[in-house]
Design a protein around this motif. Structure first.
Motif, PDB file in Angstrom:
ATOM      1  N   LEU A 720       0.813  -1.217   0.000  1.00 33.08           N
ATOM      2  CA  LEU A 720       0.000   0.000   0.000  1.00 33.08           C
ATOM      3  C   LEU A 720       0.846   1.267   0.000  1.00 33.08           C
ATOM      4  CD1 LEU A 720      -2.927  -0.996   2.407  1.00 33.08           C
ATOM      5  CD2 LEU A 720      -2.864  -1.009  -0.096  1.00 33.08           C
ATOM      6  N   ARG A 721       2.177   1.142  -0.117  1.00 34.16           N
ATOM      7  CA  ARG A 721       3.027   2.329  -0.226  1.00 34.16           C
ATOM      8  C   ARG A 721       2.809   2.975  -1.610  1.00 34.16           C
ATOM      9  NH1 ARG A 721       6.349  -2.167  -1.075  1.00 34.16           N
ATOM     10  NH2 ARG A 721       7.834  -2.038  -2.833  1.00 34.16           N
ATOM     11  N   PRO A 722       3.178   4.232  -1.769  1.00 30.25           N
ATOM     12  CA  PRO A 722       3.011   4.898  -3.083  1.00 30.25           C
ATOM     13  C   PRO A 722       3.674   4.121  -4.201  1.00 30.25           C
ATOM     14  CG  PRO A 722       3.589   6.502  -1.393  1.00 30.25           C
ATOM     15  CD  PRO A 722       3.687   5.151  -0.736  1.00 30.25           C
ATOM     16  N   GLU A 723       2.978   3.969  -5.283  1.00 31.18           N
ATOM     17  CA  GLU A 723       3.428   3.232  -6.484  1.00 31.18           C
ATOM     18  C   GLU A 723       3.559   1.733  -6.237  1.00 31.18           C
ATOM     19  OE1 GLU A 723       3.359   4.944  -8.986  1.00 31.18           O
ATOM     20  OE2 GLU A 723       4.114   6.956  -8.648  1.00 31.18           O
ATOM     21  N   GLY A 724       3.173   1.280  -5.049  1.00 37.68           N
ATOM     22  CA  GLY A 724       3.162  -0.157  -4.764  1.00 37.68           C
ATOM     23  C   GLY A 724       4.527  -0.805  -4.847  1.00 37.68           C
ATOM     24  N   ASN A 725       4.555  -1.998  -5.408  1.00 41.43           N
ATOM     25  CA  ASN A 725       5.794  -2.772  -5.458  1.00 41.43           C
ATOM     26  C   ASN A 725       6.857  -2.176  -6.380  1.00 41.43           C
ATOM     27  OD1 ASN A 725       4.788  -4.656  -3.679  1.00 41.43           O
ATOM     28  ND2 ASN A 725       3.912  -5.935  -5.305  1.00 41.43           N
ATOM     29  N   LYS A 726       6.465  -1.176  -7.207  1.00 40.37           N
ATOM     30  CA  LYS A 726       7.423  -0.556  -8.125  1.00 40.37           C
ATOM     31  C   LYS A 726       8.337   0.433  -7.413  1.00 40.37           C
ATOM     32  CE  LYS A 726       4.218  -0.884 -12.031  1.00 40.37           C
ATOM     33  NZ  LYS A 726       3.435  -0.094 -13.035  1.00 40.37           N
ATOM     34  N   SER A 727       7.909   0.908  -6.259  1.00 39.10           N
ATOM     35  CA  SER A 727       8.655   1.944  -5.558  1.00 39.10           C
ATOM     36  C   SER A 727       9.590   1.334  -4.518  1.00 39.10           C
ATOM     37  CB  SER A 727       7.685   2.900  -4.862  1.00 39.10           C
ATOM     38  OG  SER A 727       7.020   2.214  -3.805  1.00 39.10           O
ATOM     39  N   PRO A 728      10.554   2.148  -4.022  1.00 40.75           N
ATOM     40  CA  PRO A 728      11.433   1.660  -2.954  1.00 40.75           C
ATOM     41  C   PRO A 728      10.621   1.318  -1.705  1.00 40.75           C
ATOM     42  CG  PRO A 728      12.275   3.699  -3.902  1.00 40.75           C
ATOM     43  CD  PRO A 728      10.883   3.513  -4.432  1.00 40.75           C
ATOM     44  N   LEU A 729      11.231   0.489  -0.834  1.00 43.77           N
ATOM     45  CA  LEU A 729      10.554   0.074   0.398  1.00 43.77           C
ATOM     46  C   LEU A 729      10.306   1.267   1.315  1.00 43.77           C
ATOM     47  CD1 LEU A 729       9.616  -2.668   1.531  1.00 43.77           C
ATOM     48  CD2 LEU A 729      11.738  -2.760   2.843  1.00 43.77           C
ATOM     49  N   VAL A 730      11.286   2.152   1.390  1.00 39.78           N
ATOM     50  CA  VAL A 730      11.180   3.339   2.257  1.00 39.78           C
ATOM     51  C   VAL A 730      10.962   4.571   1.372  1.00 39.78           C
ATOM     52  CG1 VAL A 730      12.288   4.714   4.052  1.00 39.78           C
ATOM     53  CG2 VAL A 730      12.779   2.246   3.878  1.00 39.78           C
ATOM     54  N   ILE A 731       9.927   5.370   1.702  1.00 39.45           N
ATOM     55  CA  ILE A 731       9.588   6.578   0.947  1.00 39.45           C
ATOM     56  C   ILE A 731       9.916   7.793   1.820  1.00 39.45           C
ATOM     57  CG2 ILE A 731       7.778   7.801  -0.316  1.00 39.45           C
ATOM     58  CD1 ILE A 731       8.277   4.987  -1.378  1.00 39.45           C
ATOM     59  N   ASP A 732      10.606   8.788   1.255  1.00 41.94           N
ATOM     60  CA  ASP A 732      10.827   9.981   2.097  1.00 41.94           C
ATOM     61  C   ASP A 732       9.621  10.895   2.006  1.00 41.94           C
ATOM     62  OD1 ASP A 732      11.093  11.650  -0.134  1.00 41.94           O
ATOM     63  OD2 ASP A 732      13.272  11.473  -0.172  1.00 41.94           O
ATOM     64  N   ILE A 733       9.482  11.752   2.982  1.00 40.76           N
ATOM     65  CA  ILE A 733       8.264  12.557   3.153  1.00 40.76           C
ATOM     66  C   ILE A 733       8.034  13.505   1.978  1.00 40.76           C
ATOM     67  CG2 ILE A 733       9.390  14.398   4.479  1.00 40.76           C
ATOM     68  CD1 ILE A 733       5.979  12.914   5.357  1.00 40.76           C
ATOM     69  N   SER A 734       9.117  13.989   1.386  1.00 44.84           N
ATOM     70  CA  SER A 734       8.947  14.926   0.262  1.00 44.84           C
ATOM     71  C   SER A 734       8.377  14.205  -0.957  1.00 44.84           C
ATOM     72  CB  SER A 734      10.282  15.593  -0.084  1.00 44.84           C
ATOM     73  OG  SER A 734      11.251  14.613  -0.450  1.00 44.84           O
ATOM     74  N   ASN A 735       8.858  13.013  -1.219  1.00 39.16           N
ATOM     75  CA  ASN A 735       8.303  12.219  -2.328  1.00 39.16           C
ATOM     76  C   ASN A 735       6.840  11.872  -2.069  1.00 39.16           C
ATOM     77  OD1 ASN A 735      10.569  12.217  -3.928  1.00 39.16           O
ATOM     78  ND2 ASN A 735      11.403  10.352  -3.033  1.00 39.16           N
ATOM     79  N   TYR A 736       6.542  11.579  -0.815  1.00 31.37           N
ATOM     80  CA  TYR A 736       5.146  11.279  -0.450  1.00 31.37           C
ATOM     81  C   TYR A 736       4.283  12.506  -0.725  1.00 31.37           C
ATOM     82  CZ  TYR A 736       2.537   7.428   1.659  1.00 31.37           C
ATOM     83  OH  TYR A 736       1.740   6.327   1.853  1.00 31.37           O
ATOM     84  N   ASP A 737       4.825  13.687  -0.401  1.00 37.05           N
ATOM     85  CA  ASP A 737       4.092  14.940  -0.590  1.00 37.05           C
ATOM     86  C   ASP A 737       3.754  15.146  -2.071  1.00 37.05           C
ATOM     87  OD1 ASP A 737       2.975  17.407  -0.280  1.00 37.05           O
ATOM     88  OD2 ASP A 737       4.884  18.457   0.014  1.00 37.05           O
ATOM     89  N   SER A 738       4.772  15.009  -2.916  1.00 39.93           N
ATOM     90  CA  SER A 738       4.524  15.223  -4.344  1.00 39.93           C
ATOM     91  C   SER A 738       3.611  14.139  -4.917  1.00 39.93           C
ATOM     92  CB  SER A 738       5.857  15.249  -5.108  1.00 39.93           C
ATOM     93  OG  SER A 738       6.540  14.016  -4.979  1.00 39.93           O
ATOM     94  N   TYR A 739       3.738  12.922  -4.432  1.00 35.31           N
ATOM     95  CA  TYR A 739       2.873  11.838  -4.922  1.00 35.31           C
ATOM     96  C   TYR A 739       1.420  12.126  -4.579  1.00 35.31           C
ATOM     97  CZ  TYR A 739       0.714   7.249  -5.414  1.00 35.31           C
ATOM     98  OH  TYR A 739      -0.115   6.225  -5.776  1.00 35.31           O
ATOM     99  N   LEU A 740       1.165  12.564  -3.342  1.00 40.06           N
ATOM    100  CA  LEU A 740      -0.209  12.847  -2.919  1.00 40.06           C
ATOM    101  C   LEU A 740      -0.800  14.026  -3.688  1.00 40.06           C
ATOM    102  CD1 LEU A 740       0.098  12.418   0.969  1.00 40.06           C
ATOM    103  CD2 LEU A 740      -1.027  10.872  -0.635  1.00 40.06           C
ATOM    104  N   SER A 741       0.039  14.981  -4.015  1.00 37.91           N
ATOM    105  CA  SER A 741      -0.471  16.178  -4.690  1.00 37.91           C
ATOM    106  C   SER A 741      -0.719  15.951  -6.176  1.00 37.91           C
ATOM    107  CB  SER A 741       0.499  17.350  -4.504  1.00 37.91           C
ATOM    108  OG  SER A 741       1.725  17.078  -5.177  1.00 37.91           O
ATOM    109  N   GLU A 742      -0.013  15.003  -6.764  1.00 42.28           N
ATOM    110  CA  GLU A 742      -0.080  14.863  -8.209  1.00 42.28           C
ATOM    111  C   GLU A 742      -0.680  13.547  -8.709  1.00 42.28           C
ATOM    112  OE1 GLU A 742       3.915  15.349  -9.510  1.00 42.28           O
ATOM    113  OE2 GLU A 742       4.166  17.308  -8.526  1.00 42.28           O
TER     114      GLU A 742
END
Length: 928
Positions: A720-742
């Motif tokens: 359930l992390r952003p981009e699912g299994n395609k993304s790294p295991l650990v997401i930094d907060i700034s990437n999470y911010d841009s993912y949620l906004s876009e």
């Protein structure tokens, strides 16, 4: 002469004319026919009897002398007709050995008492005439047939009573078996050139031979032991091996069927540990067995222990040791109840109503009653220690343990039954106890037992059965509650398997038919059996309960400890309920030793285990939840809370990086504290930054591997992390911010509503929480409705429904998923409460949404949620399944309903229909 005579058939008369033609005069033939008609009138002389008589005539070598003697000595005709009418077996003996007739025609020989002394002398004198082993065996075969002919004729003609008959048969069997075993023993020693052996042995009888009350066709029950073992280095054999070889030769020699017949069917299965133990052991091995593992049925068996051959001093030593075991000064539990249960089991396994040995009111009722009284009183009164049933009855009456009228009924009935047995076995030399349906045979039995007709015989049989059973019930069946809750009243679907399971629980006897439990363990179970039967009688799933109980007991090394725990009626009943309603708990108990220790230590009953939960293994916490939920001690919400607390603690215990800021968040059912047994553990890891930390991904991969092991069998997932299994295991907060906004879709915000802080930096979690609320504002109300409805329909379309599958509590329309969508829709359309519900437990979320909609609707929805969630966990617990389907199977629905405390399964069906219908209406109201 009788008032009326039987008329011989034309066939028999023609045969007599043919045999006598030119040998005796017509007048003498007339006398012969007249005598035959007189004698045959005493018996039921049917076509079978006629055929037997003709066979005998045809076997005679000197027919002229034979017929002349018949005319001179009418008693010889009486003997011939008695044999032909009553016994195919005796007829066969005469046909093969017609010379035996001349001996039994001697009145003195026929009436002479058979004693051990004269039989032993006759065998000794006869054996000495033969040198070879095979010739000696043939002598014993012939000797048995000759003495059986004598005893059988004396029996049929009423020359000897039933006690004299059984005593005579037993004397012959004792003498033959003693000599046969001695011959086999010597044969083995000679084979190895051993002239002197200091070891000694004792061959002992049990059963009817031990009580000197053998039937014509009984098996010979035996045990064999020796004083000590010796190694014979010269032949590389031990004495133990030599004695076993002698026993094997003895069995083969006795049971082998030859043209001269066989000697006896011999059986060593009653030895300690039965057919899977050696044929013989040392006296000390047997002593240890009976001291530690002997059962009450073996006490009964050993009442009839007797000496056959070998070393009598060794036998006496064994008997002196075993006597206090057979006849203890007192019993720790009711021997009467145990014997009665054993008799019930015999009747259940032998349902034939014509079996005089096992039917109600038959031989076994008499023997078991007498033996129970002997076992109870023989410890204080040595006079009662006898293996002979009739002798025991008289002694019990002498000491007022049987009433005189009870003794008379028992002796008369027992003698009557034994006479029937003797006739049936004399007829064809078969080991049978079944009263035949054949009318000719019934007629013959009636005459043999001195009744005028069959009706009188049947009437007397039924009268004896009734009287014997009344006495048996009066002495042994004093517990009316047990009778009401007997095994027969339990509604098993597979009674054969149930009987095997009971047998295992009582003794440990399983697939290989070997008893495993010691006497103390066996005693412990017998104290529990009444409670078990009572529970099974009321259970809707008695087969399952019994099977699960056996599953646990079979898996443990500590049966005695389990039975000891079960002495607490609360613990035993709780455990049986667990067997019925918590397959998950039972499967864990039977496969995991840690869980077994957990239960036996009492941890399974903890009311407030929160402080201890971090120390538990996943198996222990699952068992705790399964056990207490199955007993109704905790709600589904408490179960979810305990599972959540356990997962939280294990995550906190795991090794994690300490060089950066991060937090671990829970999502899905784990995030809302609504875990079930089959829930996935959905996690997300968010770091303040991943820049400058090259090992952060691999370190958290190690964390993932570690937590998967700790939480097994739960599945741990970061999907359930952003981009699912395609993304790294650990997401930094700034990437999470841009993912949620876009890029984040509405369904991802649906997931993020359930994001709960577990471990790490709480401020970082709070920061992401604010970002979630900030970026959610980009969704307009109409868009929310369209997206949610589209997602709902997509999930529904992906549902695979197979033929025969039941209702899916989680994903079908109107079930838990529908409730989830309604709740999320209410939150999304009332953004002001978003900050109050993210990461909160399900009860808290329902409480919050009361502020923004109809309180009545929310209460109804929450009630539906709790009911469906309970069903979900019940199904997983009941059947140890991962799915959430209410099965179509009626029996399974019935047990689900019982677990939910519903009166019947139709209520469950109606409840589901009502709830789904109402939920769908609410969905249309709040989501569409």
């Amino acid at each position: 002469m009788p008032e009326s005579k039987a008329e011989l058939s034309n066939n028999l008369v023609r045969k007599l004319i043919e045999l006598s033609e030119g040998k005796i005069s017509p007048d003498n033939l007339e006398l012969l026919i007249d005598s035959l008609e007189y004698e045959t009138s005493k018996f039921h002389f049917d076509s079978s009897a006629e055929a037997n008589l003709i066979r005998i005539f045809n076997s005679i070598f000197d027919i002229t002398s034979f017929l002349s003697d018949l005319i001179k000595y009418p008693h010889q005709i009486e003997i011939l007709t008695a044999i032909a009418s009553s016994s195919n077996y005796l007829t066969d003996i005469v046909v093969r050995n017609p010379e035996y007739l001349y001996q039994v025609f001697e009145r003195k020989y026929l009436t002479e008492t058979v004693t051990s002394g004269n039989i032993e002398f006759e065998i000794k004198e006869g054996i000495e005439k033969f040198n070879s082993f095979s010739a000696q065996l043939n002598f014993l075969r012939q000797f048995k047939k000759r003495t059986t002919l004598k005893i059988g004729i004396a029996d049929i003609l009423g020359i000897l009573d039933i006690n004299q008959i059984t005593s005579s048969i037993s004397a012959v069997a004792n003498a033959i078996n003693a000599k046969l075993f001695s011959l086999c023993y010597d044969e083995v020693l000679n084979k190895y050139g051993l002239k002197f052996v200091s070891n000694s042995y004792a061959l002992c009888s049990l059963g009817k031979l031990g009580g000197n009350e053998l039937n014509y066709s009984s098996d010979i029950d035996l045990i064999l032991f020796y004083d000590h073992n010796t190694n014979f280095a010269s032949i590389k054999k031990e004495y133990h091996e030599l004695l076993i070889e002698a026993a094997e030769l003895y069995i083969k020699s006795s049971t082998a069927v030859t043209d001269r017949g066989f000697i006896y069917r011999v059986d060593f299965r009653l030895r300690p540990d039965g057919k899977f133990s050696p044929l013989c052991k040392s006296i000390f091995d047997y002593m240890r067995y009976y001291e530690s593992r002997g059962e009450d049925w073996e006490r009964q068996m050993l009442i009839k222990l007797n000496f056959i051959c070998g070393d009598r001093k060794l036998y006496n030593k064994f008997y002196d040791f075993i006597t206090p075991y057979i006849y203890p000064s007192s019993f720790s539990s009711s021997i009467k109840e145990k014997i009665r249960l054993m008799k019930q089991n015999i009747e259940r396994h032998n349902p034939d109503k014509g079996n005089i040995k096992t039917f109600s009111g038959g031989i076994r009722d008499i023997e078991f009653t007498v033996q129970a009284l002997q076992l109870l009183n023989g410890g204080k009164n040595p006079v009662l220690r006898t293996g002979n049933t009739i002798e025991a009855m008289r002694k019990l009456t002498q000491f007022k343990l049987l009433k005189t009228d009870e003794q008379d009924t028992f002796i008369n009935a027992y003698s009557f039954y034994r006479k029937i047995e003797h006739f049936l076995q004399l007829m064809n030399d078969t080991q049978t106890h079944l009263i035949p349906e054949n009318k000719d045979l019934i007629r013959k039995i009636s005459l043999y037992t001195n009744f005028i007709n069959e009706d009188e015989f049947i009437s007397q049989l039924e009268l004896y059965r009734k009287k014997v059973r009344m006495i048996y019930d009066a002495i042994l069946s004093n517990d009316s509650e047990v009778n009401k809750s007997s095994i027969e009243s339990i509604q098993f679907k597979d009674r054969i398997k149930a009987d095997k399971n009971f047998r295992f629980l009582r003794t440990g006897i399983g697939i290989i038919d070997r008893k495993e439990f010691d006497s103390r363990t066996i005693e412990s179970f017998l104290m529990l059996e009444k409670s078990l039967i009572k529970y099974l009688t009321k259970s809707a799933s008695p087969d399952k309960v019994l099977e699960n109980l056996v599953k646990v007991i079979r898996s443990t090394k500590f049966v005695g400890i389990w039975y000891s725990e079960f002495r607490s009626s609360k613990i035993f009943n709780d455990f049986l309920r667990t067997c019925e309603f918590s397959q998950k708990a039972i499967d864990l108990l039977s496969t995991n030793k840690l869980v077994e220790e957990f239960f036996l230590s009492g941890n399974a009953y903890q009311k407030y285990p929160e402080d201890e939960i971090p120390n538990y293994s996943s198996s222990e916490i699952i068992f705790l939840c399964s056990f207490q939920f199955g007993l109704g001690l905790i709600s589904q919400q408490k179960l979810s809370n305990w599972l959540g607390l356990f997962v939280d603690s294990k995550i906190k215990q795991c090794n994690k990086p300490d060089y950066c800021k991060y937090f671990i968040g829970a999502m899905g059912s784990y995030g809302t504290s609504s875990l079930s047994f089959s829930s996935d553990i959905d996690l997300v890891v968010v770091a303040e930054t991943v820049e400058g930390f090259p090992l952060i991904q691999s370190d958290f991969q190690n964390f993932l591997n570690e937590i998967k092991k700790l939480l097994f069998p739960f599945q741990v997932d970061f999907r359930l992390r952003p981009e699912g299994n395609k993304s790294p295991l650990v997401i930094d907060i700034s990437n999470y911010d841009s993912y949620l906004s876009e890029r984040a879709r509405l369904w991802e915000f649906q997931s993020l509503i359930k994001l709960r802080f577990v471990d790490g930096d709480k401020e970082l979690y709070t920061k992401l929480n604010k970002l979630i609320r900030k970026h959610f504002n980009r969704f307009e109300s109409n868009h929310i409705s369209r997206e949610m409805l589209s997602m709902y329909k997509l999930i529904q379309s992906q549902q695979i429904k197979t033929s025969g599958s039941g209702v899916n509590i989680k994903k079908d329309r109107g079930t838990l998923m529908t409730i989830d969508f309604i709740v999320q829709s209410l939150i999304f359309k009332n953004k002001a409460i978003l900050k109050d519900v993210i990461g909160k437990s399900t009860p808290s979320v329902f409480n919050k949404i009361k502020r923004v909609t109809s309180e009545a609707d929310v209460k109804t929805l929450y009630a539906h949620y709790k009911y469906l969630k309970k069903i979900e966990i019940v199904i997983q617990n009941l059947f140890n399944l991962d799915n959430t389907l209410i099965p179509q199977d009626a029996d399974k629905r019935s047990i689900i309903s019982k677990s939910l405390k519903l009166n019947n399964s139709q209520i469950l069906v109606d409840d589901i229909a009502r709830i789904t219908k109402h939920n769908n209406l609410l969905f249309d109201k709040y989501v569409n």
